[in-house]
Write an enzyme that holds these catalytic residues in place. Structure first.
Site, short mmCIF file in Angstrom:
data_model
loop_
_atom_site.label_atom_id
_atom_site.label_comp_id
_atom_site.label_asym_id
_atom_site.label_seq_id
_atom_site.Cartn_x
_atom_site.Cartn_y
_atom_site.Cartn_z
N CYS A 2 10.46 6.35 10.61
CA CYS A 2 11.50 7.12 9.95
C CYS A 2 12.57 6.19 9.40
CB CYS A 2 12.14 8.06 10.95
SG CYS A 2 10.91 8.95 11.90
N ARG A 27 10.18 5.36 4.06
CA ARG A 27 9.76 5.19 5.45
C ARG A 27 9.19 6.48 6.04
NH1 ARG A 27 11.31 1.26 8.87
NH2 ARG A 27 12.29 -0.53 7.87
N TRP A 74 9.16 10.87 9.50
CA TRP A 74 7.69 10.85 9.46
C TRP A 74 7.27 11.36 10.83
CZ3 TRP A 74 3.73 8.61 12.26
CH2 TRP A 74 2.46 8.63 11.67
N ASN A 100 14.21 6.76 15.54
CA ASN A 100 12.98 6.26 14.95
C ASN A 100 12.21 5.60 16.08
OD1 ASN A 100 11.03 5.04 13.36
ND2 ASN A 100 12.39 3.43 12.59
N GLY A 101 10.99 6.08 16.35
CA GLY A 101 10.22 5.52 17.47
C GLY A 101 9.56 6.64 18.24
N GLU A 483 -10.00 -3.37 0.07
CA GLU A 483 -8.62 -3.12 -0.38
C GLU A 483 -8.60 -2.15 -1.58
OE1 GLU A 483 -5.77 -3.38 0.73
OE2 GLU A 483 -4.40 -3.46 -0.96
N LYS A 487 -6.70 1.46 -1.59
CA LYS A 487 -5.69 1.85 -2.59
C LYS A 487 -6.02 3.24 -3.12
CE LYS A 487 -3.16 -0.24 -1.88
NZ LYS A 487 -3.08 -1.30 -0.93
N GLU A 490 -5.42 6.09 -0.40
CA GLU A 490 -4.07 6.43 0.04
C GLU A 490 -3.23 7.11 -1.05
OE1 GLU A 490 -2.41 1.81 0.14
OE2 GLU A 490 -1.65 3.23 1.59
N HIS A 506 -28.44 -0.83 3.95
CA HIS A 506 -28.59 -0.48 5.37
C HIS A 506 -27.97 0.88 5.69
CE1 HIS A 506 -30.18 -4.45 6.18
NE2 HIS A 506 -29.17 -4.96 5.46
N LYS A 608 5.87 3.82 4.57
CA LYS A 608 5.78 2.41 4.20
C LYS A 608 5.71 1.49 5.41
CE LYS A 608 5.78 -0.89 1.18
NZ LYS A 608 4.47 -1.12 0.55
C1 AGP Z 1 -1.02 -0.51 2.31
O1 AGP Z 1 -1.23 0.01 1.06
C2 AGP Z 1 -0.69 0.43 3.35
N1 AGP Z 1 0.35 1.29 3.01
C3 AGP Z 1 -0.73 -0.07 4.78
O2 AGP Z 1 -2.07 -0.25 5.09
C4 AGP Z 1 0.06 -1.36 5.17
O3 AGP Z 1 -0.53 -2.47 4.57
C5 AGP Z 1 0.06 -1.49 6.71
O4 AGP Z 1 0.73 -0.40 7.25
C6 AGP Z 1 0.68 -2.77 7.18
O5 AGP Z 1 2.02 -2.88 6.81
P1 AGP Z 1 2.80 -4.25 6.87
O6 AGP Z 1 2.15 -5.17 5.92
O7 AGP Z 1 4.20 -3.88 6.48
O8 AGP Z 1 2.70 -4.74 8.28
#
Ligand code: AGP
Length: 613
Positions: A2, A27, A74, A100-101, A483, A487, A490, A506, A608
């Site tokens: 959060c 966040r 969040w 937050n936590g 990757e 992308k 998400e 496989h 994020k």
């Molecule tokens: C990436 O597009 C994601 N949003 C997510 O996987 C991110 O890379 C992951 O949460 C790690 O975050 P960080 O690099 O801030 O540790």
């Protein structure tokens, strides 16, 4: 996860809080709320949905206060609705908290409080903490002490702010495992989960550490530990410019960040490459040079995109430095009692520097005597401070939840690190010089790829309604396939999987038919011919090929025959290719999401910075 912001000073706190919440919205964005103290009375307004919902309510109100805090959520405990939104109050309704936590022992505490006659309105762990602080306040009549005593009995993580109409001129903050920064302005203080919410007012900051509290009034602040010992801390300066937080005419932060990559790679490499010797200078590693020279093994750890960077880094370090590398998901590493020795170097990779699992992995490695390094973007973040040494990305703030420019900067830094270690071991001066000169050309080459955005958008339009995608790559491009798929998942909510191309037969081959777009990373390397066989296998099942290929590769003839679409990247050596080959995939994901009308910068259910495990 959060975002939190608190303010005490002479301005209208509501303006500061709403502006700050916008800054930290990335966040978490399933609900938001504020508490202020107006004429010695606590006022709390909260709303489920994005921050705009809270704006609508607040813009119709006429409140004014010089003290208060806000939260953008969040959800961990309890679905996102008005009741579960923060802030949460104690049973007197006079103490308010944002958090937050995760409070791990909240079930036991709640039970205890229910037996004592306390009641709860929400399903959140945070309300349990608020009620608990309130219950202790009844005895201590001291907000700081009530908070301190409550937190001493908490199992879990918190970045926490507390205000109360009992003591209307004070904000009490504390942290363990979740970020909290104190901004020191002119007769004002800002407390936030994120420096982006502070930089509008001041660049002077203090970073409290775990199990520390900060008690702020209009004219002063005190830092103390949860053991009640007063402490002093050195001020730091935020390394961030306001203009870096703007979209600069782009429709989304993600697109802006994709287009910044020429510049961010330049920032990652500036002053770090020595062209006449092929050596690398990484100032942040000076103190651990000896340990690096003697390293028997390197363990790279991270989550999500940063874990993908680690996979690329593994190939780079093993190839250039000849040191064995292992890659671990931070969330697995921290719990599986890894076998580590003092000659092991554990490197955390993280954009935010706050990811809870990565931070804990580093702490575990430290407990076992390893040397720990951080490859981190945010200066002064928890991972940057927890590691023995490290290298910053200098990519500037990344606001889009989908990581783009941080990824290419991470793999660039890993390449520099690989070369740095390689030049200590077995890489010749000639090879070093060749590699640094190729790295120097990257910004130009990246811009060539970015110019193809309109044609990538056309391809995206054609496939935007496909429910599934496969991404295939081999060698350095295997992590890029992972990757690329991440992308797409998400930001567009389309199911996508990345695979090492040869693994397809496989199992995943069974998925392929005429409706399956298959993105194949078919760049020039020594296994290009093998990859072409994999393409044949897809074609034989009528899959649709979108190929990423190297300009001028003589082998491209096969692709021209088999692929529905080819996106070209400029030629570079194998080891540098992943820094280029990911860029078309970022653009493809972006334009598919654009076509599907999703919330690109703030995709559903994500945040994020993942500060809970
Ligand atoms: C990436 O597009 C994601 N949003 C997510 O996987 C991110 O890379 C992951 O949460 C790690 O975050 P960080 O690099 O801030 O540790």
């Amino acid at each position: 996860m959060c975002g939190i912001i608190g303010y005490i000073g002479n301005r209208n706190a509501i303006d500061v809080l709403m502006h700050g919440l916008k800054r930290v919205e990335y966040r978490g964005y399933d609900s938001a709320g504020i508490s202020i103290i107006e004429n010695n009375k606590l006022v709390t307004i909260k709303k489920s949905g994005k921050l705009t919902e809270l704006y609508k309510v607040i813009s119709h109100s006429n409140h004014f206060s010089n003290i208060g805090f806000g939260h953008t959520r969040w959800a961990t405990h309890g679905e996102p609705n008005d009741i579960n939104a923060h802030p949460h109050l104690d049973n007197s309704g006079k103490i308010s908290i944002v958090h937050n936590g995760i409070i791990e022992n909240c079930a036991i505490l709640k039970d205890l409080l229910l037996k004592q006659g306390y009641t709860f309105k929400s399903e959140t762990d945070t309300e349990v903490l608020a009620v608990y602080i309130g219950s202790i306040y009844e005895k201590t009549k001291d907000l700081t002490e009530a908070t301190r005593l409550a937190l001493s009995n908490i199992v879990g993580t918190f970045g926490l702010l507390v205000i109360s109409e009992y003591e209307p001129d004070k904000i009490v903050g504390a942290r363990r495992g979740s970020p909290l920064v104190l901004g020191i302005g002119q007769n004002e203080y800002i407390l936030a989960s994120d420096q982006t919410a502070i930089v509008d007012y001041t660049k002077r900051v203090i970073y409290p550490d775990d199990d520390e509290m900060v008690i702020v009034t209009k004219d002063n602040y005190i830092l103390k530990t949860l053991d009640n010992i007063e402490i002093n801390k050195k001020e730091s300066t935020i390394d961030l410019e306001l203009k870096q937080l703007e979209k600069k005419g782009f429709e989304h932060f993600m697109l802006k960040e994709i287009f910044e990559q020429g510049e961010t790679i330049e920032n990652a490499t500036r002053g770090r490459m020595i062209f006449d010797t092929g050596n690398i200078k990484l100032g942040g590693l000076t103190e651990v040079t000896d340990k690096l020279r003697k390293a028997r093994r390197i363990i790279l750890t991270g989550c999500g995109t940063s874990w993908h960077s680690a996979l690329v880094g593994e190939y780079m370090i093993e190839s250039l430095a000849g040191i064995p590398v292992e890659v671990e998901y931070a969330s697995e590493f921290r719990y599986r009692n890894p076998i580590l020795s003092e000659e092991d170097i554990v490197i955390a990779i993280s954009q935010s520097g706050e990811t809870a699992d990565t931070l804990e992995a580093i702490r575990e490695a430290k407990r076992k005597g390893c040397t720990t390094l951080g490859i981190v973007n945010i200066v002064g973040s928890s991972i940057a401070r927890a590691t023995d040494a490290g290298v910053y990305l200098h990519a500037g703030p990344e606001i889009g939840v989908a990581s783009t420019k941080a990824f290419t900067s991470q793999i660039t830094i890993l390449l520099l690190l690989a070369l740095y270690l390689g030049r200590m071991n077995n890489i010749s001066q000639m090879d070093g010089i060749r590699i640094v000169n190729e790295i120097k050309l990257l910004p130009k080459k990246i811009n060539t790829i970015l110019q193809q955005a309109p044609s990538i958008q056309k391809i995206a339009k054609q496939y935007a309604n496909s429910p599934n995608f496969l991404y295939l790559g081999r060698g350095y491009n295997y992590p890029i396939a992972l990757e690329g798929a991440l992308k797409l998942k998400e930001i567009s909510y389309v199911h996508a999987e990345g695979y090492p191309a040869a693994e397809m037969k496989h199992g995943p081959l069974a998925l392929i038919d005429e409706n399956m777009p298959v993105v194949v990373l078919a760049t020039k390397d020594d296994i290009f011919d093998k990859l072409c066989s994999n393409i044949e296998e897809v074609k034989a099942r009528k899959g649709k090929i979108i190929a990423i290929a190297t300009e001028g590769n003589t082998g491209n003839k096969v692709l021209e025959d088999k692929a529905e679409h080819i996106i070209y990247i400029p030629e570079t050596s194998n080891i540098i290719t992943p820094i280029l080959s990911i860029i078309p995939l970022q653009l493809l994901a972006y334009y598919i999401a654009l076509e599907r009308g999703t919330e690109i910068d703030t995709p559903r259910h994500l945040a994020k910075s993942v500060t809970v495990e």
